[in-house]
Design a protein around this motif. Structure first.
Motif, PDB file in Angstrom:
ATOM      1  N   THR B 128     -40.764  10.209  79.539  1.00 22.40           N
ATOM      2  CA  THR B 128     -40.355   9.200  80.519  1.00 22.40           C
ATOM      3  C   THR B 128     -39.034   8.579  80.061  1.00 22.40           C
ATOM      4  O   THR B 128     -39.010   7.907  79.020  1.00 22.40           O
ATOM      5  CB  THR B 128     -41.436   8.094  80.646  1.00 22.40           C
ATOM      6  OG1 THR B 128     -42.676   8.722  80.965  1.00 22.40           O
ATOM      7  CG2 THR B 128     -41.081   7.074  81.711  1.00 22.40           C
ATOM      8  N   PRO B 129     -37.959   8.799  80.803  1.00 19.40           N
ATOM      9  CA  PRO B 129     -36.683   8.236  80.376  1.00 19.40           C
ATOM     10  C   PRO B 129     -36.800   6.723  80.134  1.00 19.40           C
ATOM     11  O   PRO B 129     -37.365   6.007  80.951  1.00 19.40           O
ATOM     12  CB  PRO B 129     -35.750   8.520  81.562  1.00 19.40           C
ATOM     13  CG  PRO B 129     -36.379   9.674  82.273  1.00 19.40           C
ATOM     14  CD  PRO B 129     -37.852   9.552  82.068  1.00 19.40           C
ATOM     15  N   ALA B 256     -50.290   5.337  89.530  1.00 22.07           N
ATOM     16  CA  ALA B 256     -48.850   5.161  89.304  1.00 22.07           C
ATOM     17  C   ALA B 256     -48.317   6.129  88.247  1.00 22.07           C
ATOM     18  O   ALA B 256     -48.915   6.280  87.176  1.00 22.07           O
ATOM     19  CB  ALA B 256     -48.573   3.731  88.872  1.00 22.07           C
ATOM     20  N   HIS B 257     -47.211   6.750  88.584  1.00 23.13           N
ATOM     21  CA  HIS B 257     -46.474   7.566  87.606  1.00 23.13           C
ATOM     22  C   HIS B 257     -45.220   6.769  87.235  1.00 23.13           C
ATOM     23  O   HIS B 257     -44.321   6.605  88.067  1.00 23.13           O
ATOM     24  CB  HIS B 257     -46.093   8.905  88.244  1.00 23.13           C
ATOM     25  CG  HIS B 257     -45.002   9.644  87.525  1.00 23.13           C
ATOM     26  ND1 HIS B 257     -45.101   9.995  86.201  1.00 23.13           N
ATOM     27  CD2 HIS B 257     -43.782  10.091  87.944  1.00 23.13           C
ATOM     28  CE1 HIS B 257     -43.995  10.636  85.837  1.00 23.13           C
ATOM     29  NE2 HIS B 257     -43.176  10.712  86.874  1.00 23.13           N
ATOM     30  N   VAL B 258     -45.199   6.234  86.032  1.00 23.23           N
ATOM     31  CA  VAL B 258     -44.002   5.510  85.593  1.00 23.23           C
ATOM     32  C   VAL B 258     -42.951   6.576  85.285  1.00 23.23           C
ATOM     33  O   VAL B 258     -43.178   7.453  84.451  1.00 23.23           O
ATOM     34  CB  VAL B 258     -44.309   4.637  84.354  1.00 23.23           C
ATOM     35  CG1 VAL B 258     -43.032   4.028  83.792  1.00 23.23           C
ATOM     36  CG2 VAL B 258     -45.310   3.548  84.707  1.00 23.23           C
ATOM     37  N   ASN B 259     -41.830   6.528  86.024  1.00 21.95           N
ATOM     38  CA  ASN B 259     -40.853   7.615  85.861  1.00 21.95           C
ATOM     39  C   ASN B 259     -39.564   7.180  85.168  1.00 21.95           C
ATOM     40  O   ASN B 259     -38.739   8.018  84.823  1.00 21.95           O
ATOM     41  CB  ASN B 259     -40.543   8.296  87.203  1.00 21.95           C
ATOM     42  CG  ASN B 259     -40.203   7.291  88.281  1.00 21.95           C
ATOM     43  OD1 ASN B 259     -39.760   6.181  87.967  1.00 21.95           O
ATOM     44  ND2 ASN B 259     -40.400   7.650  89.534  1.00 21.95           N
ATOM     45  N   LYS B 260     -39.410   5.885  84.950  1.00 14.09           N
ATOM     46  CA  LYS B 260     -38.214   5.428  84.223  1.00 14.09           C
ATOM     47  C   LYS B 260     -38.463   4.009  83.716  1.00 14.09           C
ATOM     48  O   LYS B 260     -39.068   3.194  84.409  1.00 14.09           O
ATOM     49  CB  LYS B 260     -37.017   5.418  85.174  1.00 14.09           C
ATOM     50  CG  LYS B 260     -35.685   5.173  84.476  1.00 14.09           C
ATOM     51  CD  LYS B 260     -34.541   5.516  85.412  1.00 14.09           C
ATOM     52  CE  LYS B 260     -33.638   4.334  85.594  1.00 14.09           C
ATOM     53  NZ  LYS B 260     -32.676   4.513  86.668  1.00 14.09           N
ATOM     54  N   VAL B 261     -38.010   3.760  82.493  1.00 11.64           N
ATOM     55  CA  VAL B 261     -38.125   2.404  81.949  1.00 11.64           C
ATOM     56  C   VAL B 261     -36.729   1.924  81.565  1.00 11.64           C
ATOM     57  O   VAL B 261     -35.945   2.679  80.990  1.00 11.64           O
ATOM     58  CB  VAL B 261     -39.066   2.377  80.704  1.00 11.64           C
ATOM     59  CG1 VAL B 261     -39.128   0.978  80.110  1.00 11.64           C
ATOM     60  CG2 VAL B 261     -40.461   2.852  81.070  1.00 11.64           C
ATOM     61  N   GLU B 262     -36.425   0.707  81.966  1.00 13.94           N
ATOM     62  CA  GLU B 262     -35.164   0.084  81.552  1.00 13.94           C
ATOM     63  C   GLU B 262     -35.517  -1.228  80.874  1.00 13.94           C
ATOM     64  O   GLU B 262     -36.677  -1.620  80.856  1.00 13.94           O
ATOM     65  CB  GLU B 262     -34.292  -0.208  82.773  1.00 13.94           C
ATOM     66  CG  GLU B 262     -33.835   1.042  83.496  1.00 13.94           C
ATOM     67  CD  GLU B 262     -33.105   0.677  84.779  1.00 13.94           C
ATOM     68  OE1 GLU B 262     -31.994   1.179  84.959  1.00 13.94           O
ATOM     69  OE2 GLU B 262     -33.646  -0.103  85.587  1.00 13.94           O
ATOM     70  N   LYS B 263     -34.513  -1.930  80.382  1.00 10.18           N
ATOM     71  CA  LYS B 263     -34.804  -3.221  79.756  1.00 10.18           C
ATOM     72  C   LYS B 263     -35.465  -4.137  80.791  1.00 10.18           C
ATOM     73  O   LYS B 263     -34.873  -4.446  81.821  1.00 10.18           O
ATOM     74  CB  LYS B 263     -33.494  -3.846  79.256  1.00 10.18           C
ATOM     75  CG  LYS B 263     -33.708  -5.095  78.437  1.00 10.18           C
ATOM     76  CD  LYS B 263     -32.387  -5.544  77.849  1.00 10.18           C
ATOM     77  CE  LYS B 263     -32.427  -6.953  77.296  1.00 10.18           C
ATOM     78  NZ  LYS B 263     -33.483  -7.230  76.364  1.00 10.18           N
TER      79      LYS B 263
END
Ligand SMILES: Cc1cc2nc3c(=O)[nH]c(=O)nc-3n(C[C@H](O)[C@H](O)[C@H](O)COP(=O)(O)OP(=O)(O)OC[C@H]3O[C@@H](n4cnc5c(N)ncnc54)[C@H](O)[C@@H]3O)c2cc1C
Lengths: 57, 489
Positions: B128-129, B256-263
């Motif tokens: 996951t990016p 839910a598919h978490v596909n990107k995490v940012e701050k």
């Protein structure tokens, strides 16, 4: 009219999802940490778990 | 003298190696190859992650235990297997690279007669990016998958508590960091331990706690949920899970598919195809698991990894891997002996073996994204499979090739699991659960797939006491203290 607040029922109004669940009453919550009752449950749960462990080996 | 090499000194590898060494005695050699110098009772990492236990409480040094158990210990990671040896030498071997014992970076070829792959999961944060990369956990979220991760998580939690004490609201997001994760139980425990911790710190009203997971319903836990008898009814775990979340005011997003995490942000896609963004100040999102990436080579040096391993890096064993629809899944698809079909002297146990398929019902979003939990292999099945395979290998060594291998199918064994919902000698609670069998068998148990006489769950202080007792009991057992063999897996 006097407002009747039952704290353990408040979360029903948080959102629709919570509204459709079952929430434990004060009695059910008390029993969860009632030491005498929980001691009995401790013995019962250990026996039940040991049976499952035995069936699995 | 025969040599058994066990790759991985976690729950399943430690169980396999210690029993094999006891049963084989000094007539044969048991070698453990594992990169860590300490053993970690992983379930208690949850309590480290909320500052209720220290790292020292959940780990111990492996070297003295292996000395005591007459096990040769190589602090190294396995890189590859050569099941047929190499040019000019027929003996199979494992190539390892040392991570300690003063030989860091050095490689060695360890020959074997039998090998047990118990290398557990690769924590695949890179899937996951933003969740992490090839080096591991990223900077935006925390983890409790290792004791060090949990220590870091606890410090971050303390910082949030300080902020709340100063009047700053904080948002907590706990769950799974990808559509194909397993280990929802660990995230569940962490969510409720945080909730309990915040109540004790007097800042619960300053926190919004949200659960996000790839389960199609709360209480799926990667096992398709479970049905249990309660007060004259047989009910789904969904009812009890939702009840707990509502009681503790933990909101939820599922499917839910978490596909990107940012701050401070997690992007996700839901089973209905819609997308969303959830903001957070603190997030613990479990990564998906994969195999640790062992390679395999033929005698001529050719790459034969695909003969031994599935594309996800987990080892193929005696399961039925034929792709088939959910309606045709059978209990008999699940492995029984954990022997590699390619090489009879190779086995895989615990998380390292590739399951034939999911346990939960497969699900995809309209965009084709698979969003479903992968099968959990909790401590008990990991220990039981480790012990069964150790037994088989010992029989093969001492009685010869023709012996009947020991069997331990997850479709025939149960599992006991205790999920903490907050610590405290008189105030703690935990959900004590058992399922029998782990993999539902609708032929034997039409309706729920499981025996509801042996599948149950209940939350309370008793569960917490059991969890606490198990903490001491399993560390005692893993240290090979007096009577350790009497403690079941
Ligand atoms: C936070 C958390 C909480 C959990 N709580 C519970 C619980 O309450 N109850 C429960 O039943 N289960 C729980 N589990 C699951 C349980 O920890 C696993 O089922 C169990 O650890 C699996 O055992 P294993 O031997 O397959 O893998 P592991 O225990 O992970 O062991 C794998 C070992 O292999 C080593 N290794 C890795 N790569 C290599 C390599 N290349 N060469 C050699 N060795 C290698 C690793 O260092 C490790 O020592 C929890 C898991 C997590 C993450």
């Amino acid at each position: 009219m006097e407002k009747k607040v039952i704290p353990e029922e408040l979360n029903f109004q948080n959102n629709d999802k919570m509204n459709l669940t079952m929430i434990p009453s004060r009695y059910a919550r008390f029993m969860r940490t009632c030491v005498i009752w929980q001691f009995i449950r401790f013995v019962v749960l250990n026996i039940k778990m040991l049976i499952v462990v035995r069936k699995s080996h | 003298m025969a040599r058994l090499v066990v790759l991985g000194g976690g729950v399943s590898g430690h169980t396999a190696a210690t029993f094999a060494a006891k049963w084989l005695g000094s007539a044969h050699e048991v070698v453990v190859v594992t990169p860590n110098s300490q053993w970690n009772w992983i379930p208690s990492n949850i309590w480290v992650g909320v500052g209720d236990m220290s790292k020292q409480d959940v780990v111990f040094d492996l070297a003295p235990v292996y000395r005591k158990g007459n096990i040769t210990y190589k602090q190294a990671k396995a890189i590859s297997l050569n099941p047929e040896g190499k040019e000019g030498a027929d003996t199979p071997f494992v190539t390892i690279e040392y991570t300690g014992q003063g030989k860091e970076g050095q490689t060695e070829e360890v020959t074997y007669d039998y090998v047990i792959n118990a290398t557990g999961p690769k924590l695949n944060f890179a899937a996951t990016p933003g969740l992490g990369d090839a080096n591991g956990l990223g900077e935006y979220t925390v983890s409790v998958c290792t004791a060090d991760h949990a220590v870091h998580a606890s410090h971050e939690l303390d910082r949030c508590i300080e902020k709340m004490q100063k009047g700053e609201r904080q948002k907590f997001l706990i769950g799974t960091g990808h559509g194909m994760c397993t280990c929802q139980g660990a995230a569940f425990e962490y969510a409720f331990n945080i909730e309990s911790k915040l109540r004790k710190a007097g800042v619960r009203d300053m926190a919004d706690i949200k659960w996000i997971s790839n389960e199609a319903f709360l209480g799926d836990f990667g096992m398709g949920g479970l049905h249990m008898k309660v007060n004259g009814y047989v009910v789904s775990s969904k009812l009890f899970a939702e009840s707990l979340y509502a009681e503790r005011n933990v909101d939820w997003i599922i499917g839910a598919h978490v596909n990107k995490v940012e701050k401070g942000k997690a992007h996700y896609e839901l089973l209905d195809g819609t997308t969303g963004v959830e903001e957070f100040d603190f997030a613990m999102l479990i990564p998906p698991f994969a195999g640790v990436g062992l390679k395999a080579y033929g005698k001529d040096g050719s790459d034969i990894t695909d003969q031994l391993f599935a594309p996800n890096g987990l080892m193929k064993v005696d399961a039925d891997y034929t792709p088939k629809p959910y309606s045709e899944w059978k209990a008999s698809d699940w492995p029984r002996t954990y022997q590699s079909p390619a090489y009879k002297n190779i086995f895989a146990v615990g998380i390292a073996f590739n399951p034939p398929h999911l346990i939960s019902k497969p699900a995809k979003s309209p965009n084709g994204t698979p969003i479903n939990p992968t099968p959990p292999r909790t401590g008990m099945p990991a220990g039981i499979t480790g012990k069964a395979v150790a037994h088989s290998v010992c029989d093969l060594i001492t009685k010869g090739e023709g012996v009947q291998l020991h069997e331990a199918s997850m479709a025939e064994m149960g599992a006991a699991c205790v999920a903490s919902a907050g610590r405290g000698l008189l105030t703690g609670t935990a959900a004590a659960m058992t399922v029998y069998p782990v993999v539902p068998d609708f032929d034997r148990f039409p309706g729920t797939g499981r025996d509801t006489d042996y599948t149950f769950g209940e939350i309370g202080l008793a569960g917490h006491w059991i969890k606490q007792v198990l903490h001491y009991l399993f560390i005692y057992k893993a240290k090979l203290k007096t009577g350790w063999t009497l403690i079941p897996e």
